[in-house]
Design a protein around this motif. Structure first.
Motif, PDB file in Angstrom:
ATOM      1  N   ARG A 163      22.670  23.184  20.561  1.00  0.00           N
ATOM      2  CA  ARG A 163      22.911  24.625  20.657  1.00  0.00           C
ATOM      3  C   ARG A 163      24.342  24.969  20.274  1.00  0.00           C
ATOM      4  O   ARG A 163      24.592  25.957  19.573  1.00  0.00           O
ATOM      5  CB  ARG A 163      22.617  25.118  22.072  1.00  0.00           C
ATOM      6  N   ALA A 164      25.288  24.163  20.742  1.00  0.00           N
ATOM      7  CA  ALA A 164      26.698  24.425  20.421  1.00  0.00           C
ATOM      8  C   ALA A 164      26.934  24.330  18.922  1.00  0.00           C
ATOM      9  O   ALA A 164      27.734  25.092  18.358  1.00  0.00           O
ATOM     10  CB  ALA A 164      27.595  23.442  21.174  1.00  0.00           C
ATOM     11  N   TRP A 165      26.240  23.393  18.259  1.00  0.00           N
ATOM     12  CA  TRP A 165      26.421  23.247  16.810  1.00  0.00           C
ATOM     13  C   TRP A 165      25.974  24.521  16.093  1.00  0.00           C
ATOM     14  O   TRP A 165      26.708  25.057  15.252  1.00  0.00           O
ATOM     15  CB  TRP A 165      25.634  22.044  16.281  1.00  0.00           C
ATOM     16  N   PHE A 166      24.803  25.020  16.417  1.00  0.00           N
ATOM     17  CA  PHE A 166      24.297  26.218  15.731  1.00  0.00           C
ATOM     18  C   PHE A 166      25.104  27.463  16.094  1.00  0.00           C
ATOM     19  O   PHE A 166      25.308  28.342  15.245  1.00  0.00           O
ATOM     20  CB  PHE A 166      22.816  26.422  16.038  1.00  0.00           C
ATOM     21  N   GLU A 167      25.572  27.545  17.327  1.00  0.00           N
ATOM     22  CA  GLU A 167      26.386  28.700  17.714  1.00  0.00           C
ATOM     23  C   GLU A 167      27.685  28.743  16.927  1.00  0.00           C
ATOM     24  O   GLU A 167      28.149  29.812  16.523  1.00  0.00           O
ATOM     25  CB  GLU A 167      26.672  28.652  19.209  1.00  0.00           C
ATOM     26  N   ALA A 168      28.279  27.566  16.701  1.00  0.00           N
ATOM     27  CA  ALA A 168      29.541  27.518  15.953  1.00  0.00           C
ATOM     28  C   ALA A 168      29.306  27.666  14.457  1.00  0.00           C
ATOM     29  O   ALA A 168      30.063  28.363  13.759  1.00  0.00           O
ATOM     30  CB  ALA A 168      30.264  26.199  16.233  1.00  0.00           C
ATOM     31  N   ALA A 169      28.250  27.033  13.940  1.00  0.00           N
ATOM     32  CA  ALA A 169      27.991  27.049  12.499  1.00  0.00           C
ATOM     33  C   ALA A 169      27.557  28.418  12.009  1.00  0.00           C
ATOM     34  O   ALA A 169      27.829  28.789  10.860  1.00  0.00           O
ATOM     35  CB  ALA A 169      26.930  26.010  12.150  1.00  0.00           C
ATOM     36  N   PRO A 245      26.813  27.197   6.647  1.00  0.00           N
ATOM     37  CA  PRO A 245      27.361  26.845   7.962  1.00  0.00           C
ATOM     38  C   PRO A 245      28.886  26.867   7.954  1.00  0.00           C
ATOM     39  O   PRO A 245      29.523  26.429   6.991  1.00  0.00           O
ATOM     40  CB  PRO A 245      26.830  25.430   8.196  1.00  0.00           C
ATOM     41  N   LYS A 246      29.462  27.391   9.032  1.00  0.00           N
ATOM     42  CA  LYS A 246      30.912  27.405   9.185  1.00  0.00           C
ATOM     43  C   LYS A 246      31.351  26.079   9.796  1.00  0.00           C
ATOM     44  O   LYS A 246      30.885  25.702  10.868  1.00  0.00           O
ATOM     45  CB  LYS A 246      31.329  28.572  10.080  1.00  0.00           C
ATOM     46  N   THR A 247      32.244  25.386   9.117  1.00  0.00           N
ATOM     47  CA  THR A 247      32.641  24.050   9.589  1.00  0.00           C
ATOM     48  C   THR A 247      34.123  23.937   9.925  1.00  0.00           C
ATOM     49  O   THR A 247      34.598  22.868  10.278  1.00  0.00           O
ATOM     50  CB  THR A 247      32.302  22.999   8.514  1.00  0.00           C
ATOM     51  N   LYS A 249      35.825  24.733  12.400  1.00  0.00           N
ATOM     52  CA  LYS A 249      36.189  24.383  13.778  1.00  0.00           C
ATOM     53  C   LYS A 249      36.269  22.883  14.005  1.00  0.00           C
ATOM     54  O   LYS A 249      36.775  22.431  15.032  1.00  0.00           O
ATOM     55  CB  LYS A 249      35.194  25.010  14.757  1.00  0.00           C
ATOM     56  N   GLY A 250      35.746  22.102  13.068  1.00  0.00           N
ATOM     57  CA  GLY A 250      35.892  20.654  13.156  1.00  0.00           C
ATOM     58  C   GLY A 250      35.084  20.044  14.272  1.00  0.00           C
ATOM     59  O   GLY A 250      33.869  20.009  14.229  1.00  0.00           O
ATOM     60  N   VAL A 251      35.798  19.556  15.307  1.00  0.00           N
ATOM     61  CA  VAL A 251      35.144  18.890  16.430  1.00  0.00           C
ATOM     62  C   VAL A 251      35.218  19.781  17.668  1.00  0.00           C
ATOM     63  O   VAL A 251      36.297  20.237  18.057  1.00  0.00           O
ATOM     64  CB  VAL A 251      35.803  17.530  16.735  1.00  0.00           C
ATOM     65  N   ILE A 252      34.058  20.049  18.270  1.00  0.00           N
ATOM     66  CA  ILE A 252      33.973  20.844  19.496  1.00  0.00           C
ATOM     67  C   ILE A 252      33.499  19.929  20.615  1.00  0.00           C
ATOM     68  O   ILE A 252      32.460  19.270  20.486  1.00  0.00           O
ATOM     69  CB  ILE A 252      32.992  22.015  19.329  1.00  0.00           C
ATOM     70  N   VAL A 253      34.254  19.867  21.694  1.00  0.00           N
ATOM     71  CA  VAL A 253      33.914  18.998  22.818  1.00  0.00           C
ATOM     72  C   VAL A 253      33.463  19.841  24.005  1.00  0.00           C
ATOM     73  O   VAL A 253      34.156  20.775  24.411  1.00  0.00           O
ATOM     74  CB  VAL A 253      35.115  18.110  23.226  1.00  0.00           C
ATOM     75  N   ILE A 254      32.287  19.514  24.522  1.00  0.00           N
ATOM     76  CA  ILE A 254      31.790  20.138  25.747  1.00  0.00           C
ATOM     77  C   ILE A 254      31.880  19.086  26.851  1.00  0.00           C
ATOM     78  O   ILE A 254      31.177  18.076  26.819  1.00  0.00           O
ATOM     79  CB  ILE A 254      30.333  20.604  25.566  1.00  0.00           C
ATOM     80  N   ASP A 255      32.766  19.321  27.770  1.00  0.00           N
ATOM     81  CA  ASP A 255      33.038  18.325  28.804  1.00  0.00           C
ATOM     82  C   ASP A 255      31.864  18.207  29.775  1.00  0.00           C
ATOM     83  O   ASP A 255      31.400  19.206  30.336  1.00  0.00           O
ATOM     84  CB  ASP A 255      34.309  18.708  29.571  1.00  0.00           C
ATOM     85  N   THR A 427      29.794  18.487  17.148  1.00  0.00           N
ATOM     86  CA  THR A 427      29.819  18.850  18.562  1.00  0.00           C
ATOM     87  C   THR A 427      29.569  17.590  19.386  1.00  0.00           C
ATOM     88  O   THR A 427      28.719  16.771  19.048  1.00  0.00           O
ATOM     89  CB  THR A 427      28.750  19.922  18.891  1.00  0.00           C
ATOM     90  N   VAL A 428      30.331  17.463  20.461  1.00  0.00           N
ATOM     91  CA  VAL A 428      30.249  16.282  21.318  1.00  0.00           C
ATOM     92  C   VAL A 428      30.120  16.723  22.766  1.00  0.00           C
ATOM     93  O   VAL A 428      30.915  17.555  23.244  1.00  0.00           O
ATOM     94  CB  VAL A 428      31.507  15.383  21.176  1.00  0.00           C
ATOM     95  N   VAL A 429      29.131  16.179  23.461  1.00  0.00           N
ATOM     96  CA  VAL A 429      28.968  16.452  24.880  1.00  0.00           C
ATOM     97  C   VAL A 429      29.215  15.149  25.639  1.00  0.00           C
ATOM     98  O   VAL A 429      28.599  14.120  25.356  1.00  0.00           O
ATOM     99  CB  VAL A 429      27.562  16.981  25.198  1.00  0.00           C
ATOM    100  N   GLY A 430      30.133  15.183  26.587  1.00  0.00           N
ATOM    101  CA  GLY A 430      30.486  14.001  27.351  1.00  0.00           C
ATOM    102  C   GLY A 430      31.968  13.999  27.676  1.00  0.00           C
ATOM    103  O   GLY A 430      32.584  15.059  27.791  1.00  0.00           O
ATOM    104  N   LYS A 431      32.540  12.797  27.780  1.00  0.00           N
ATOM    105  CA  LYS A 431      33.987  12.643  27.947  1.00  0.00           C
ATOM    106  C   LYS A 431      34.486  11.667  26.883  1.00  0.00           C
ATOM    107  O   LYS A 431      34.881  10.536  27.170  1.00  0.00           O
ATOM    108  CB  LYS A 431      34.313  12.121  29.362  1.00  0.00           C
ATOM    109  N   PRO A 432      34.436  12.116  25.618  1.00  0.00           N
ATOM    110  CA  PRO A 432      34.738  11.224  24.496  1.00  0.00           C
ATOM    111  C   PRO A 432      36.207  10.808  24.470  1.00  0.00           C
ATOM    112  O   PRO A 432      37.102  11.586  24.798  1.00  0.00           O
ATOM    113  CB  PRO A 432      34.377  12.048  23.281  1.00  0.00           C
TER     114      PRO A 432
END
Length: 435
Positions: A163-169, A245-247, A249-255, A427-432
């Motif tokens: 979901r975060a990927w599509f919201e940002a893209a 797609p808008k790219t 923003k690069g890397v989006i982290v969801i903690d 998009t990354v979900v976790g604590k990368p």
């Protein structure tokens, strides 16, 4: 090199002719003007129909996101003079499978019935699309089920990453809105909204139909007119604008406090009618679509042991072409795994692919395709997909030629156009770690 059982099976199947399906597909037009693709198949006494209406969840709007999905789940919960219990009992008693599904660009109805029950099955399908009750009890029951699922997704890392990927893209575009909606938007949907959805989108000019099974052309023509002539002639829909797609923003982290990071990556792909579609299709197989044979799998999984699985795929929407991928890895190795993905994309962009890789990809893609024609339902789905994408009726015969025509130069050109490691949205979900 030892050939796996699956590879051997694909090669063997590839040597067999694609079922005489291409030659057997008929385009029929009823007296009422209903067009359908039809294959008569008498080997088993079953009839399968797939119907797709262009439109779908992308037209819901942010405030009523999930409308198409809720409509799909409630259209068969009572129709005509049959309430929810009576309608579902009738389906069950006659072993009729009837369901609806919503996707971003379309709304699909599926019907499967024994030949002996074909007239009643088509009648019930017709009732569902012309006179669904949308009664309060089943609507609230289904709504609550959807809300439970949406609440679960609020903590599901795979759902959050996607979901975060599509919201940002697609920020500001209908594709940014999740097809199944949000907890808040689904609560806002009214019964009048469901009725208006049916009125706007279930029409004849945005509809494609395919039927396969033990039924004659004459019987089908009559049933199609009875089923579809009562729906409106024209839909009240507007196709979303073409978007990339808008790219940036690069890397989006969801903690999220979980031991493994879930990663979704993607960028520009191709539309289905793009001249480079087949080159992009073969290229994606080599990069990450080929399972254990793909470059990403070999580099990130086999060589480094950082993931259990990793994949990529083409996702051609009606108004946007995408290439997406994903994997899960430990938080500690997230940065390294993402760097390896970028490195493989850069390598394929700069150097293209080897001749042996290209030949192997073609063999698999052509050899495995007949396996997708293993059931009437699968064939019916393929036929509606062909119509949606304006493919010719003899496409199945020509598909191997289109794939075999892809050259190393085509791969290099398309890789240069699409494979940009510095233009990925991740998009990354976790604590990368290590980003």
């Amino acid at each position: 090199m030892k050939t796996s059982f699956l590879s051997a099976l694909v090669i063997i199947v590839g040597l067999l002719p694609v079922p005489a399906l291409s030659a057997d597909i008929q385009e029929i037009i009823t007296k009422g003007g209903i067009k359908a693709w039809f294959v008569q198949e008498k080997s088993i006494p079953i009839v399968s129909m797939e119907v797709v209406w262009r439109g779908g969840a992308s037209l819901d709007g942010k405030d009523k996101a999930g409308l198409a999905s809720l409509a799909a789940s409630t259209m068969d919960e009572g129709a005509g003079d049959l309430d929810s219990r009576a309608f579902q009992t009738r389906l069950s008693d006659l072993a009729i499978s009837l369901r609806f599904d919503a996707a971003k660009d379309n709304f699909q109805g599926s019907l499967k019935t024994l030949r002996e029950n074909r007239e009643e099955a088509f009648r019930l399908f017709g009732l569902a699309i012309t006179d669904p009750q949308f009664a309060e009890e089943p609507v609230e029951r289904i709504r609550n089920q959807i809300l439970v699922n949406l609440n679960r997704k609020l903590s599901d890392p795979n759902s959050l990453a996607g979901r975060a990927w599509f919201e940002a893209a697609f920020d500001g575009h209908p594709y940014a809105v999740p097809s199944d909606g949000t907890v808040e938007s689904v609560k806002r949907i009214t019964i009048d909204d469901l009725k208006n959805f049916k009125k706007r989108q279930i029409a004849r000019d945005n509809m494609v139909v395919s039927v396969i099974g033990d039924i004659s052309k004459e019987e089908l023509v009559t049933l199609l007119d009875k089923t579809f002539l009562s729906i409106p002639k024209k839909a009240e829909i507007k196709t979303p604008e073409i978007a990339a797609p808008k790219t940036e923003k690069g890397v989006i982290v969801i903690d999220q406090d979980i031991p493994q990071s879930v990663v979704v990556f993607g960028g520009q792909g191709v539309l289905r009618d793009d001249d480079d579609y087949y080159a992009a299709y073969v290229l994606n197989y080599i990069l990450g679509g080929g399972g254990f044979e793909s470059r990403l799998n070999k580099e990130v999984r086999e060589e480094r042991g950082l993931v259990y699985s990793i994949y990529s795929y083409l996702y051609p929407l009606q108004s946007a072409g995408l290439q997406l991928g994903g994997f899960g890895t430990s938080n500690a190795s997230a940065g390294e795994a993402i760097s390896l993905v970028r490195a493989e994309i850069r390598k394929i962009r700069e150097n293209g692919v080897e001749e042996e890789e290209l030949a192997s990809a073609k063999t698999y893609l052509n050899g495995s395709f007949p396996l997708r024609l293993s059931s009437n339902s699968n064939i019916a789905n393929i036929m509606v997909s062909m119509q949606l994408h304006d493919l010719p009726i003899d496409y199945l015969q020509n598909r191997p030629k289109l794939i075999n025509a892809v050259t190393l130069e085509d791969i290099k050109r398309v890789a240069n156009k699409l494979m940009d490691p510095d233009n990925l949205l991740i998009t990354v979900v976790g604590k990368p770690k290590g980003l």
